[in-house]
Design a protein around this motif. Structure first.
Motif, PDB file in Angstrom:
ATOM      1  N   TYR A   1       0.834  -1.196   0.000  1.00  0.00           N
ATOM      2  CA  TYR A   1       0.000   0.000   0.000  1.00  0.00           C
ATOM      3  C   TYR A   1       0.873   1.252   0.000  1.00  0.00           C
ATOM      4  CZ  TYR A   1      -4.363  -2.465   1.057  1.00  0.00           C
ATOM      5  OH  TYR A   1      -5.476  -3.260   1.005  1.00  0.00           O
ATOM      6  N   LYS A   2       0.513   2.214  -0.835  1.00  0.00           N
ATOM      7  CA  LYS A   2       1.181   3.508  -0.904  1.00  0.00           C
ATOM      8  C   LYS A   2       0.104   4.588  -0.838  1.00  0.00           C
ATOM      9  CE  LYS A   2       5.275   1.972  -1.066  1.00  0.00           C
ATOM     10  NZ  LYS A   2       6.108   2.185   0.110  1.00  0.00           N
ATOM     11  N   PRO A   3       0.406   5.715  -0.202  1.00  0.00           N
ATOM     12  CA  PRO A   3      -0.632   6.732  -0.023  1.00  0.00           C
ATOM     13  C   PRO A   3      -1.120   7.372  -1.320  1.00  0.00           C
ATOM     14  CG  PRO A   3       1.448   7.487   0.916  1.00  0.00           C
ATOM     15  CD  PRO A   3       1.641   6.065   0.484  1.00  0.00           C
ATOM     16  N   ARG A   4      -0.215   7.617  -2.265  1.00  0.00           N
ATOM     17  CA  ARG A   4      -0.653   8.250  -3.514  1.00  0.00           C
ATOM     18  C   ARG A   4       0.250   7.852  -4.667  1.00  0.00           C
ATOM     19  NH1 ARG A   4       0.667  14.266  -1.700  1.00  0.00           N
ATOM     20  NH2 ARG A   4      -0.361  13.377   0.054  1.00  0.00           N
ATOM     21  N   MET A   5      -0.348   7.877  -5.841  1.00  0.00           N
ATOM     22  CA  MET A   5       0.379   7.524  -7.056  1.00  0.00           C
ATOM     23  C   MET A   5       1.345   8.662  -7.402  1.00  0.00           C
ATOM     24  SD  MET A   5      -1.273   6.463 -10.694  1.00  0.00           S
ATOM     25  CE  MET A   5      -1.762   4.842 -10.133  1.00  0.00           C
ATOM     26  N   PRO A   6       2.558   8.323  -7.810  1.00  0.00           N
ATOM     27  CA  PRO A   6       3.516   9.360  -8.201  1.00  0.00           C
ATOM     28  C   PRO A   6       3.018  10.146  -9.419  1.00  0.00           C
ATOM     29  CG  PRO A   6       4.606   7.238  -7.934  1.00  0.00           C
ATOM     30  CD  PRO A   6       3.126   6.989  -7.873  1.00  0.00           C
ATOM     31  N   ALA A   7       3.472  11.376  -9.533  1.00  0.00           N
ATOM     32  CA  ALA A   7       3.121  12.201 -10.686  1.00  0.00           C
ATOM     33  C   ALA A   7       3.499  11.468 -11.966  1.00  0.00           C
ATOM     34  CB  ALA A   7       3.851  13.542 -10.609  1.00  0.00           C
ATOM     35  N   GLY A   8       2.621  11.500 -12.916  1.00  0.00           N
ATOM     36  CA  GLY A   8       2.876  10.823 -14.184  1.00  0.00           C
ATOM     37  C   GLY A   8       2.556   9.336 -14.160  1.00  0.00           C
ATOM     38  N   GLY A   9       2.205   8.800 -12.989  1.00  0.00           N
ATOM     39  CA  GLY A   9       1.825   7.397 -12.874  1.00  0.00           C
ATOM     40  C   GLY A   9       2.971   6.405 -12.961  1.00  0.00           C
ATOM     41  N   ARG A  10       4.212   6.894 -13.021  1.00  0.00           N
ATOM     42  CA  ARG A  10       5.377   6.014 -13.109  1.00  0.00           C
ATOM     43  C   ARG A  10       5.675   5.408 -11.749  1.00  0.00           C
ATOM     44  NH1 ARG A  10      10.289   5.560 -12.210  1.00  0.00           N
ATOM     45  NH2 ARG A  10      11.304   7.492 -11.683  1.00  0.00           N
ATOM     46  N   ILE A  11       5.955   4.117 -11.710  1.00  0.00           N
ATOM     47  CA  ILE A  11       6.306   3.443 -10.452  1.00  0.00           C
ATOM     48  C   ILE A  11       7.698   3.900 -10.033  1.00  0.00           C
ATOM     49  CG2 ILE A  11       6.780   1.227  -9.357  1.00  0.00           C
ATOM     50  CD1 ILE A  11       4.786  -0.026 -11.354  1.00  0.00           C
ATOM     51  N   ARG A  12       7.807   4.417  -8.815  1.00  0.00           N
ATOM     52  CA  ARG A  12       9.110   4.866  -8.310  1.00  0.00           C
ATOM     53  C   ARG A  12       9.975   3.663  -7.959  1.00  0.00           C
ATOM     54  NH1 ARG A  12       7.145   8.612  -3.708  1.00  0.00           N
ATOM     55  NH2 ARG A  12       8.566   7.207  -2.687  1.00  0.00           N
ATOM     56  N   ASP A  13      11.302   3.812  -8.158  1.00  0.00           N
ATOM     57  CA  ASP A  13      12.236   2.723  -7.880  1.00  0.00           C
ATOM     58  C   ASP A  13      12.195   2.283  -6.420  1.00  0.00           C
ATOM     59  OD1 ASP A  13      13.091   2.583 -10.497  1.00  0.00           O
ATOM     60  OD2 ASP A  13      14.947   3.692 -10.145  1.00  0.00           O
ATOM     61  N   ASP A  14      12.063   3.224  -5.469  1.00  0.00           N
ATOM     62  CA  ASP A  14      12.059   2.837  -4.053  1.00  0.00           C
ATOM     63  C   ASP A  14      10.833   1.998  -3.716  1.00  0.00           C
ATOM     64  OD1 ASP A  14      10.787   5.419  -4.496  1.00  0.00           O
ATOM     65  OD2 ASP A  14      10.597   5.609  -2.325  1.00  0.00           O
ATOM     66  N   ASP A  15       9.686   2.319  -4.300  1.00  0.00           N
ATOM     67  CA  ASP A  15       8.478   1.527  -4.064  1.00  0.00           C
ATOM     68  C   ASP A  15       8.585   0.160  -4.735  1.00  0.00           C
ATOM     69  OD1 ASP A  15       7.430   3.677  -2.662  1.00  0.00           O
ATOM     70  OD2 ASP A  15       6.205   4.388  -4.344  1.00  0.00           O
ATOM     71  N   ALA A  16       9.105   0.132  -5.973  1.00  0.00           N
ATOM     72  CA  ALA A  16       9.274  -1.138  -6.680  1.00  0.00           C
ATOM     73  C   ALA A  16      10.261  -2.039  -5.944  1.00  0.00           C
ATOM     74  CB  ALA A  16       9.753  -0.888  -8.117  1.00  0.00           C
TER      75      ALA A  16
END
Length: 176
Positions: free
Chosen positions: A105-120
């Motif tokens: 679970y993450k609080p909000r989607m990053p701008a542009g909808g790209r998955i951030r490396d730290d979350d991945a």
């Protein structure tokens, strides 16, 4: 010494913040941290177990791997009934064959909808641990609570994420 899965994400997101939190114990929460904690509160109770005919969902699942030495809590692990020929693994404690998905679970989607490396990286580390615990090849999913949207981490990223994991662990070890 085992590395906490959440520490990987914290380090990659901001090494300074990780050092203040993990080494110096001097970090203070702010509004962004509080929002994230609220987004996780419901799933982290560890008491939520949903079962249906084809799916079992468990929250707050402890996971670990021996190599690399990781430990942590997955926000959610989903077990969907399936046949071994369709990628399902027999899980003795559940008495059947299941496809396994780790959901972070993450609080909000990053701008542009790209998955951030730290979350991945965080959900990849959970996948490695789920693979170890359940003897499976788990799927990786991020769930953005604000948007109520699930996003699968593509399997094509696994090689790059593994390299990122090993590099991050080495960098963390040098800081200790």
């Amino acid at each position: 010494v085992s590395v906490a899965i959440r520490s990987l994400q914290h380090f990659l997101y901001c090494p300074r913040r990780w050092g203040l939190t993990e080494i110096d114990r001097q970090w203070h929460d702010n509004a962004f941290i509080a929002y994230s904690e609220l987004a996780h509160e419901r799933v982290h109770t560890g008491t939520r177990v949903l079962s249906g005919e084809n799916k079992i969902v468990r929250s707050g699942v402890w996971l670990y791997a021996d190599e690399p030495d990781l430990v942590g809590i997955a926000d959610c692990v989903e077990f969907t009934r399936g046949k071994p020929s369709a990628g399902a693994t027999y899980i003795p404690s559940l008495g059947g064959s299941f496809r396994v998905a780790v959901v972070e679970y993450k609080p909000r989607m990053p701008a542009g909808g790209r998955i951030r490396d730290d979350d991945a990286l965080q959900v990849y580390a959970q996948k490695l641990c789920a693979d170890h615990v359940f003897g499976c090849d788990a799927e990786m999913t991020l769930y953005y609570t604000r948007e109520k949207k699930r996003v699968a981490v593509p399997r094509e990223r696994i090689a790059g994420l593994h390299e990122l994991l090993l590099g991050t662990l080495a960098r963390m070890a040098r800081c200790m």
